[in-house]
Design a protein around this motif. Structure first.
Motif, PDB file in Angstrom:
ATOM      1  N   ALA A   1       9.493  16.013  56.711  1.00  0.00           N
ATOM      2  CA  ALA A   1      10.058  16.144  55.372  1.00  0.00           C
ATOM      3  C   ALA A   1       9.352  17.253  54.599  1.00  0.00           C
ATOM      4  O   ALA A   1       9.998  18.091  53.956  1.00  0.00           O
ATOM      5  N   ALA A   2       8.043  17.270  54.700  1.00  0.00           N
ATOM      6  CA  ALA A   2       7.272  18.275  53.973  1.00  0.00           C
ATOM      7  C   ALA A   2       7.654  19.683  54.406  1.00  0.00           C
ATOM      8  O   ALA A   2       7.915  20.559  53.581  1.00  0.00           O
TER       9      ALA A   2
ATOM     10  N   LEU B   1      10.390  20.691  55.874  1.00  0.00           N
ATOM     11  CA  LEU B   1      11.754  21.054  55.496  1.00  0.00           C
ATOM     12  C   LEU B   1      11.883  21.304  53.999  1.00  0.00           C
ATOM     13  O   LEU B   1      12.665  22.159  53.570  1.00  0.00           O
ATOM     14  N   LEU B   2      11.128  20.574  53.226  1.00  0.00           N
ATOM     15  CA  LEU B   2      11.141  20.829  51.787  1.00  0.00           C
ATOM     16  C   LEU B   2      10.595  22.215  51.485  1.00  0.00           C
ATOM     17  O   LEU B   2      11.160  22.967  50.680  1.00  0.00           O
ATOM     18  N   ILE B   3       9.507  22.554  52.145  1.00  0.00           N
ATOM     19  CA  ILE B   3       8.913  23.875  51.902  1.00  0.00           C
ATOM     20  C   ILE B   3       9.864  24.991  52.326  1.00  0.00           C
ATOM     21  O   ILE B   3      10.146  25.917  51.559  1.00  0.00           O
TER      22      ILE B   3
ATOM     23  N   GLY C   1      12.898  24.837  52.592  1.00  0.00           N
ATOM     24  CA  GLY C   1      14.015  24.786  51.656  1.00  0.00           C
ATOM     25  C   GLY C   1      13.714  25.536  50.372  1.00  0.00           C
ATOM     26  O   GLY C   1      14.547  26.290  49.869  1.00  0.00           O
ATOM     27  N   ALA C   2      12.522  25.325  49.860  1.00  0.00           N
ATOM     28  CA  ALA C   2      12.124  26.021  48.629  1.00  0.00           C
ATOM     29  C   ALA C   2      12.215  27.527  48.841  1.00  0.00           C
ATOM     30  O   ALA C   2      12.724  28.266  47.998  1.00  0.00           O
ATOM     31  N   LEU C   3      11.746  27.963  49.996  1.00  0.00           N
ATOM     32  CA  LEU C   3      11.762  29.391  50.300  1.00  0.00           C
ATOM     33  C   LEU C   3      13.195  29.880  50.488  1.00  0.00           C
ATOM     34  O   LEU C   3      13.594  30.912  49.957  1.00  0.00           O
ATOM     35  N   ASN C   4      13.961  29.121  51.228  1.00  0.00           N
ATOM     36  CA  ASN C   4      15.335  29.525  51.513  1.00  0.00           C
ATOM     37  C   ASN C   4      16.208  29.589  50.261  1.00  0.00           C
ATOM     38  O   ASN C   4      17.151  30.365  50.190  1.00  0.00           O
TER      39      ASN C   4
ATOM     40  N   ALA D   1       4.341  29.462  45.836  1.00  0.00           N
ATOM     41  CA  ALA D   1       4.688  28.762  47.080  1.00  0.00           C
ATOM     42  C   ALA D   1       3.427  28.287  47.788  1.00  0.00           C
ATOM     43  O   ALA D   1       3.388  27.178  48.335  1.00  0.00           O
TER      44      ALA D   1
ATOM     45  N   LEU E   1       2.050  25.224  46.010  1.00  0.00           N
ATOM     46  CA  LEU E   1       2.772  24.021  46.403  1.00  0.00           C
ATOM     47  C   LEU E   1       2.301  23.543  47.769  1.00  0.00           C
ATOM     48  O   LEU E   1       2.037  22.350  47.977  1.00  0.00           O
ATOM     49  N   THR E   2       2.210  24.478  48.681  1.00  0.00           N
ATOM     50  CA  THR E   2       1.778  24.126  50.032  1.00  0.00           C
ATOM     51  C   THR E   2       0.438  23.405  50.011  1.00  0.00           C
ATOM     52  O   THR E   2       0.207  22.463  50.769  1.00  0.00           O
TER      53      THR E   2
ATOM     54  N   LEU F   1      10.956  27.007  42.611  1.00  0.00           N
ATOM     55  CA  LEU F   1      10.701  26.686  44.021  1.00  0.00           C
ATOM     56  C   LEU F   1      10.875  25.188  44.260  1.00  0.00           C
ATOM     57  O   LEU F   1      11.483  24.765  45.251  1.00  0.00           O
TER      58      LEU F   1
ATOM     59  N   ALA G   1      13.574  23.373  46.577  1.00  0.00           N
ATOM     60  CA  ALA G   1      13.256  22.479  47.699  1.00  0.00           C
ATOM     61  C   ALA G   1      14.149  21.240  47.633  1.00  0.00           C
ATOM     62  O   ALA G   1      14.697  20.793  48.639  1.00  0.00           O
TER      63      ALA G   1
ATOM     64  N   TRP H   1      17.896  22.078  48.292  1.00  0.00           N
ATOM     65  CA  TRP H   1      18.186  22.436  49.669  1.00  0.00           C
ATOM     66  C   TRP H   1      18.218  21.204  50.584  1.00  0.00           C
ATOM     67  O   TRP H   1      18.791  21.230  51.669  1.00  0.00           O
TER      68      TRP H   1
ATOM     69  N   LEU I   1       3.894  17.865  47.383  1.00  0.00           N
ATOM     70  CA  LEU I   1       3.985  19.297  47.108  1.00  0.00           C
ATOM     71  C   LEU I   1       3.739  19.581  45.633  1.00  0.00           C
ATOM     72  O   LEU I   1       2.987  20.487  45.273  1.00  0.00           O
TER      73      LEU I   1
END
Lengths: 225, 225
Positions: free
Chosen positions: A184-185, A187-189, A191-194, A214, A217-218, B188, B192, B195, B217
């Motif tokens: 989940a983590a 994919l969330l990250i 996702g944030a980027l995408n 970013a 957040l990471t 961001l 996330a 997305w 996050l």
DNA sequence: GTCTATACTAGGATAGAC
DNA sequence: GTCTATCCTAGTATAGAC
């Protein structure tokens, strides 16, 4: 009689990116000119794809942006789908290549967390800065027709697996909090980027600010010291 | 020749929530049945919109899913656009309402960070669980035709402003690290969350896991204690 | 309210001139 | 290689029966 009578001029040229000096005698009678047109076509397609989505991407719009007539596209591609597919494939690839490359550059013993940070930063830069193909690929991945999806999917899986590995190892390693679901983590990250191309423009803030945010957040995933 | 005289219809179509009269008497004579069909229609549209995108959303597909014939749609909406517009508007609204409501529920002195966490969790739940309208709205916001965008845009702005306020105050307050660009961070995070419908299914993990990861996050923005 | 039949148009694709 | 003309399907929308 089909009298033309109207002679529409299609010279709209909203093009600003005149980087390539194309005003040469005859650009050469073999390959080269066609190759340039092909690139213009791909790039135009990527832009339209990002703006309008898969179904909204018309050959007419692509042609206009690439400054030629729609039927000319068929000289290069067998179909609208073939063209779009190449754009998406390229986008997918260039993200993966860029990130893999950056990771490979890191010194041997680099901690996993550092590798993850690197992947985050580089993915973000590809998406915001380096490749309009990647943006197009990401935005449309979800609505591609079934047939096209197959081939792309496998590349996509590989890329996801690359990330997943980093995260899992980092967690096994104690670098990432044990209490979060790394899938989940991750994919969330991503996702944030995408999603960032959806809102980011140079006017919002500097790319480096996005990168910094970013990474911040990471760091939320990091085991408390 | 034969050019028929321009008989263009100009139904302005600001469809606003037809007076939800909901007559309760008996289900078949008037009102109720139509209202049910209307809801089926909206829901079907939301699903197709999410799957296929704005341009790929065909009346035929909507009709099929709502179990009626395409022309019947025109009994309820003046055009494909009017229908889609209502779906998007609803999606936008229900996210905002849900989150605002949850925030309003919090006790008076709740710290900003806690409010932000609340917003993150609730937004995520709306998007993954509660409203297919919201998912549809989010996915398509970027590719709506210019005209439709206007009205929706302002709601969207409001919602963004709500978040922005929380973040700015939290930072001014020292609850969020001073060295991050809160605008970037906020976008961001919302990205996330937005997305997530792209990858999440009940098979991937539990929604609570996604929520937990999203909160982890978010905590990356917190000032180190 | 919902259907069948149909008008109309946009857009993908092909043929063939240049 | 790129264009003009044209074909043809798919999709929005209307008319009018039930």
């Amino acid at each position: 009689m089909s009298a033309p009578g109207e002679q529409r001029k299609r010279r709209t040229t909203s093009y600003s990116r005149a980087g390539a000096d194309s005003s040469r005698k005859h650009v050469d009678s073999d390959g080269t000119k066609g190759q340039q047109t092909r690139e213009r076509l791909l790039k135009a397609t990527a832009v339209i794809l990002t703006e309008k989505g898969y179904s909204g991407t018309r050959l007419g719009d692509i042609a206009k942006r690439a400054e030629l007539q729609a039927p000319a596209i068929y000289y290069y591609y067998d179909s609208r789908e073939a063209l779009i597919e190449e754009v998406v494939r390229r986008g997918q690839q260039s993200a993966q290549e860029h990130v893999e490359n950056a990771l490979a550059q890191l010194p041997e013993g680099t901690p996993l967390l550092e590798r993850i940070r690197c992947a985050v930063e580089e993915h973000l830069r590809v998406v915001l800065d380096l490749s309009e193909f990647t943006t197009a690929a990401i935005r449309n991945m979800g609505q591609l027709p079934e047939g096209m999806r197959q081939q792309i999917r496998s590349d996509h899986k590989n890329y996801g697996a690359l990330w997943q590995r980093l995260f899992e190892e980092a967690q096994a390693n104690g670098e990432i909090r044990a209490d979060v679901d790394v899938t989940a983590a991750r994919l969330l990250i991503i996702g944030a980027l995408n999603w960032s191309p959806e809102w980011w423009t140079p006017r919002v803030c500097d790319i480096d600010d996005v990168v910094a945010a970013a990474l911040a957040l990471t760091s939320g995933l990091v085991t408390d010291q």
